[in-house]
Enzyme design. Structure first.
Site, PDB file in Angstrom:
ATOM      1  CG  HIS A 235      -0.188  -0.058   2.520  1.00 36.63           C
ATOM      2  ND1 HIS A 235       0.009  -1.225   3.205  1.00 36.63           N
ATOM      3  CD2 HIS A 235       0.417   0.901   3.243  1.00 36.63           C
ATOM      4  CE1 HIS A 235       0.693  -0.985   4.300  1.00 36.63           C
ATOM      5  NE2 HIS A 235       0.971   0.304   4.354  1.00 36.63           N
ATOM      6  CB  THR A 236       1.753   3.968  -1.362  1.00 39.57           C
ATOM      7  OG1 THR A 236       2.514   5.150  -1.068  1.00 39.57           O
ATOM      8  CG2 THR A 236       0.961   4.217  -2.637  1.00 39.57           C
TER       9      THR A 236
END
Lengths: 90, 158
Positions: B69-70
């Site tokens: 994720h980011t």
């Protein structure tokens, strides 16, 4: 819970890793549930946002030391200072 | 938060081609571009940001599951997708096991709470061994979609 990103994946990894170093049973008690402090999947189900109150309970021969070590991680906000520049949320 | 609140069903992949960590992340991000959830010009930047997060510690959280994720300013709401690798991919997981189930999340920088609630939902469902097994056995994207819908119906909404 002091960190603005809350108890996301990286701090959950850090604290469960620390918890597993101790023999004592360690549990995290959030607003609606009590979970195994040695399991990252369990700890992530707390979804603890900034400002949430968490109780940490340790039972066993090294309970005091375990609580102290885990407490230290919370005290320093999981060493997240400045990390937002890098990117992450978790 | 339910799966249907953040999983782009058109982006679900029941069998990824990639065999490396970055490859899977790129393939999943591309699937979000293909379904219009991410603009194509941001593809490389998002892949790079997700890999940078992986450098801080793998999001392979064990049990054959990873949650790459980011945060990224190009999205205005949390978007995500699900993919399966039948062969498994070395993701430098916390438990060292290869990863078969991937949940990729891209969230707006100012919404850490949504990200936490998505992680909460994913981890709560994945504690159920039966759910993990059935997901891994999915043959087509519709199988995955059905399982996510079922989980949304059965799980309590938070």
């Amino acid at each position: 819970m002091g960190s603005s990103n809350g108890l996301h994946a990286r701090p959950a990894d850090l604290i469960t890793r620390e918890a597993r170093r101790w023999e004592s049973r360690i549990e995290f008690i959030g607003e609606s549930r009590r979970v195994d402090g040695k399991s990252i999947l369990d700890v992530l189900t707390l979804a603890a946002e900034q400002g949430t109150r968490l109780v940490i309970e340790a039972t066993g021969p090294d309970a005091d030391k375990a609580l102290e070590a885990i407490g230290r991680l919370f005290d320093c906000n999981f060493n997240e200072l400045g990390e937002d520049n890098l990117n992450p949320i978790g | 938060m339910k799966f249907s609140d953040f999983v782009s069903v058109e982006s679900i992949r029941s069998s990824v081609h990639a065999t490396t960590k970055e490859g899977v992340i790129r393939e999943m991000t591309q699937s979000l571009v293909d379904s219009g959830k991410i603009i194509s010009g941001e593809l490389d930047g998002i892949v790079k940001a997700i890999m940078k997060r992986e450098d801080l510690g793998s999001t392979g959280i064990g049990r054959g599951v990873a949650v790459p994720h980011t945060k990224h300013p190009s999205v205005d709401r949390l978007v995500g997708t699900v993919a399966i690798s039948h062969d498994g991919v070395d993701f430098e997981s916390l438990d060292g096991e290869p990863v078969h189930l991937f949940f990729l999340l891209v969230s707006p920088p100012d919404r850490p709470g949504d990200h936490l609630r998505a992680l909460e939902n994913i981890s709560r469902q994945l504690r159920d061994d039966g759910f993990c097994k059935r997901l891994k056995a999915a043959k087509v994207p519709a199988d995955i979609q059905d399982l996510l819908e079922e989980a949304d119906k059965n799980g309590f909404v938070s």
